[in-house]
Scaffold this active site. Sequence first.
Site, PDB file in Angstrom:
ATOM      1  N   TYR A  16     -83.428 133.128  46.592  1.00  0.00           N
ATOM      2  CA  TYR A  16     -83.511 131.662  46.688  1.00  0.00           C
ATOM      3  C   TYR A  16     -84.293 131.229  47.925  1.00  0.00           C
ATOM      4  O   TYR A  16     -85.028 130.251  47.901  1.00  0.00           O
ATOM      5  CB  TYR A  16     -82.111 131.045  46.714  1.00  0.00           C
ATOM      6  N   ARG A  61     -66.955 130.428  38.074  1.00  0.00           N
ATOM      7  CA  ARG A  61     -67.272 128.996  37.905  1.00  0.00           C
ATOM      8  C   ARG A  61     -66.188 128.246  37.137  1.00  0.00           C
ATOM      9  O   ARG A  61     -66.495 127.330  36.374  1.00  0.00           O
ATOM     10  CB  ARG A  61     -68.600 128.809  37.161  1.00  0.00           C
ATOM     11  N   ARG A  73     -68.548 121.623  35.628  1.00  0.00           N
ATOM     12  CA  ARG A  73     -68.870 120.470  34.785  1.00  0.00           C
ATOM     13  C   ARG A  73     -68.318 120.498  33.375  1.00  0.00           C
ATOM     14  O   ARG A  73     -68.370 119.485  32.685  1.00  0.00           O
ATOM     15  CB  ARG A  73     -70.387 120.291  34.731  1.00  0.00           C
ATOM     16  N   ASP A 102     -70.579 127.020  47.337  1.00  0.00           N
ATOM     17  CA  ASP A 102     -71.747 127.627  46.708  1.00  0.00           C
ATOM     18  C   ASP A 102     -72.281 128.747  47.583  1.00  0.00           C
ATOM     19  O   ASP A 102     -72.068 128.732  48.796  1.00  0.00           O
ATOM     20  CB  ASP A 102     -72.843 126.586  46.473  1.00  0.00           C
ATOM     21  N   ARG A 161     -66.502 114.403  40.969  1.00  0.00           N
ATOM     22  CA  ARG A 161     -67.899 114.448  41.397  1.00  0.00           C
ATOM     23  C   ARG A 161     -68.460 113.025  41.541  1.00  0.00           C
ATOM     24  O   ARG A 161     -69.223 112.734  42.453  1.00  0.00           O
ATOM     25  CB  ARG A 161     -68.693 115.237  40.359  1.00  0.00           C
TER      26      ARG A 161
HETATM   27  O1  CP3 Z   1     -66.376 129.899  40.473  1.00  0.00           O
HETATM   28  C1  CP3 Z   1     -66.088 128.788  40.954  1.00  0.00           C
HETATM   29  O2  CP3 Z   1     -65.425 127.926  40.322  1.00  0.00           O
HETATM   30  C2  CP3 Z   1     -66.452 128.514  42.399  1.00  0.00           C
HETATM   31  C3  CP3 Z   1     -67.618 127.803  42.638  1.00  0.00           C
HETATM   32  C4  CP3 Z   1     -69.012 128.402  42.606  1.00  0.00           C
HETATM   33  C5  CP3 Z   1     -70.147 127.565  42.462  1.00  0.00           C
HETATM   34  N1  CP3 Z   1     -71.258 128.308  42.644  1.00  0.00           N
HETATM   35  C6  CP3 Z   1     -70.091 126.123  42.213  1.00  0.00           C
HETATM   36  C7  CP3 Z   1     -71.279 125.451  41.659  1.00  0.00           C
HETATM   37  C8  CP3 Z   1     -69.481 129.699  42.812  1.00  0.00           C
HETATM   38  C9  CP3 Z   1     -68.699 130.986  42.964  1.00  0.00           C
HETATM   39  C10 CP3 Z   1     -70.904 129.629  42.838  1.00  0.00           C
HETATM   40  C11 CP3 Z   1     -71.777 130.781  43.105  1.00  0.00           C
HETATM   41  C12 CP3 Z   1     -73.220 130.669  42.850  1.00  0.00           C
HETATM   42  N2  CP3 Z   1     -74.056 129.617  43.104  1.00  0.00           N
HETATM   43  C13 CP3 Z   1     -74.009 131.739  42.387  1.00  0.00           C
HETATM   44  C14 CP3 Z   1     -73.494 133.115  42.098  1.00  0.00           C
HETATM   45  C15 CP3 Z   1     -72.835 133.184  40.787  1.00  0.00           C
HETATM   46  C16 CP3 Z   1     -73.745 133.137  39.621  1.00  0.00           C
HETATM   47  O3  CP3 Z   1     -73.638 132.171  38.861  1.00  0.00           O
HETATM   48  O4  CP3 Z   1     -74.526 134.079  39.464  1.00  0.00           O
HETATM   49  C17 CP3 Z   1     -75.346 131.285  42.298  1.00  0.00           C
HETATM   50  C18 CP3 Z   1     -76.530 132.084  41.820  1.00  0.00           C
HETATM   51  C19 CP3 Z   1     -75.350 129.944  42.773  1.00  0.00           C
HETATM   52  C20 CP3 Z   1     -76.553 129.066  42.945  1.00  0.00           C
HETATM   53  C21 CP3 Z   1     -76.426 127.790  42.219  1.00  0.00           C
HETATM   54  N3  CP3 Z   1     -75.536 126.800  42.529  1.00  0.00           N
HETATM   55  C22 CP3 Z   1     -77.182 127.361  41.113  1.00  0.00           C
HETATM   56  C23 CP3 Z   1     -78.277 128.158  40.444  1.00  0.00           C
HETATM   57  C24 CP3 Z   1     -76.704 126.082  40.771  1.00  0.00           C
HETATM   58  C25 CP3 Z   1     -77.219 125.139  39.715  1.00  0.00           C
HETATM   59  C26 CP3 Z   1     -76.828 125.667  38.379  1.00  0.00           C
HETATM   60  C27 CP3 Z   1     -76.249 124.638  37.481  1.00  0.00           C
HETATM   61  O5  CP3 Z   1     -75.415 125.041  36.689  1.00  0.00           O
HETATM   62  O6  CP3 Z   1     -76.665 123.461  37.572  1.00  0.00           O
HETATM   63  C28 CP3 Z   1     -75.644 125.766  41.645  1.00  0.00           C
HETATM   64  C29 CP3 Z   1     -74.827 124.533  41.628  1.00  0.00           C
HETATM   65  C30 CP3 Z   1     -73.381 124.727  41.396  1.00  0.00           C
HETATM   66  N4  CP3 Z   1     -72.566 125.563  42.109  1.00  0.00           N
HETATM   67  C31 CP3 Z   1     -72.592 124.044  40.436  1.00  0.00           C
HETATM   68  C32 CP3 Z   1     -71.248 124.489  40.607  1.00  0.00           C
HETATM   69  C33 CP3 Z   1     -70.007 124.045  39.902  1.00  0.00           C
HETATM   70  C34 CP3 Z   1     -73.101 122.976  39.468  1.00  0.00           C
HETATM   71  C35 CP3 Z   1     -72.435 121.786  39.994  1.00  0.00           C
HETATM   72  C36 CP3 Z   1     -72.817 120.407  39.803  1.00  0.00           C
HETATM   73  O7  CP3 Z   1     -74.010 120.053  39.779  1.00  0.00           O
HETATM   74  O8  CP3 Z   1     -71.834 119.644  39.777  1.00  0.00           O
END
Ligand code: CP3
Length: 369
Positions: free
Chosen positions: A163, A32, A36, A83, A45
């Site tokens: 999910y 990640r 943010r 994602d 964004r």
């Molecule tokens: O690593 C990186 O920079 C690449 C981007 C990346 C994102 N999601 C961007 C993202 C990667 C590799 C993921 C994988 C992901 N997504 C996982 C596996 C990794 C882990 O964390 O265990 C999972 C479980 C998800 C599912 C997911 N996507 C959730 C639960 C959320 C909300 C969580 C939150 O922090 O709000 C997301 C949204 C998400 N994916 C964001 C980002 C940067 C938040 C973004 C935003 O709202 O701007």
Amino acid sequence: MTSTALPPLANDRFLRACLRLPTDCTPVWLMRQAGRYLPEYKATRMKAGNSFMGLATNPEYATEVTIQPLDRYALDAAILFSDILTVPDAMGLGLSFGAGEGPKFAHPIKDEADVAKLAVPDMDKLRYVFDAVASIRRALGSGREQRVPLIGFSGSPWTLACYMVEGGGSDDYRLVKTLMYRRPDLMHRILEVNADAVAAYLNAQIEAGAQAVMVFDSWGGVLADGAFQRFSLAYTERVLRQLKREHEGFRIPHIVFTKGGGLWLEAIAATGCDVVGIDWTVNLGSARARVGNKVAIQGNLDPNVLFAEPEQVRAEVARTLESFGALRPGAGHVFNLGHGISQHTPPDNVSVLVDAVHELSRRQRVAQG
Ligand code: CP3
């Protein structure tokens, strides 16, 4: 014979470490790393309608945010901005991210009829992801000028199923585990479809230009021993068996990260992946003793270390490097966090972390001659 050739890059430390080849210092990237905690991410964004999917579905914006952390920090790899939930979205489950909430599916899988409808999606629905991969590769530069390699990724079949059945995040995994224990036949069917979808998705990312791929089994660790092997690992293996091991003559390392997977490292390493990602609960030296002759290891600093003072961040980086043991060149360590970086992380501490990994590991290499 699988090729061991690596592409010509300005910085190939990450790919070398994945294949346990010698490096001048330990490579580092952060799960990640685009997100943010970076003000420039929030600015992009906003341009994308203040929406995560607005960013992810637009290759130009996805490229911009992928590059942002590389411009700030001396990171050794880029990771596609997207994602894991794009795949179930393409299956028709209707993904959305509400303001300040986690992901939600409009049509979660509830019963046998929903399972019967499930199929590997047409990869054309995910064209925006492959276009983003190609666009990020162009932005990284070509041939020997390419700054760092690009990692593609997907969720594991089990983590996606969590999910898809829960309809979003969960504290107890009650719905998905109920289905697994009551109707294992339906669960296996979901996982088969997911595995074949994930394999097609990752292969298309490789063809579009991803130079390594990572499977995130973020919720493998919530399973009981036995259930993990049958419902998570077996399907990660089904993905790996179908993945391209090389593209255009260059080796594509495969990374498997199981959060909470410390008990099962030997089994994970035996799947045929090149790198095992581990969370902060496992000592790197003992992980290496258990599997280090088969695979490289990625991890595993607690992301919350980044909330401490810079000197403490450096000390924890030193401790993590040391825990891996004698850092002989070729030892196969990719430094990372044990899970994704928090959105509340002070950006300056990330510089401290990245620079400390390079500096301290280089010094250890020199000390050992
Ligand atoms: O690593 C990186 O920079 C690449 C981007 C990346 C994102 N999601 C961007 C993202 C990667 C590799 C993921 C994988 C992901 N997504 C996982 C596996 C990794 C882990 O964390 O265990 C999972 C479980 C998800 C599912 C997911 N996507 C959730 C639960 C959320 C909300 C969580 C939150 O922090 O709000 C997301 C949204 C998400 N994916 C964001 C980002 C940067 C938040 C973004 C935003 O709202 O701007």
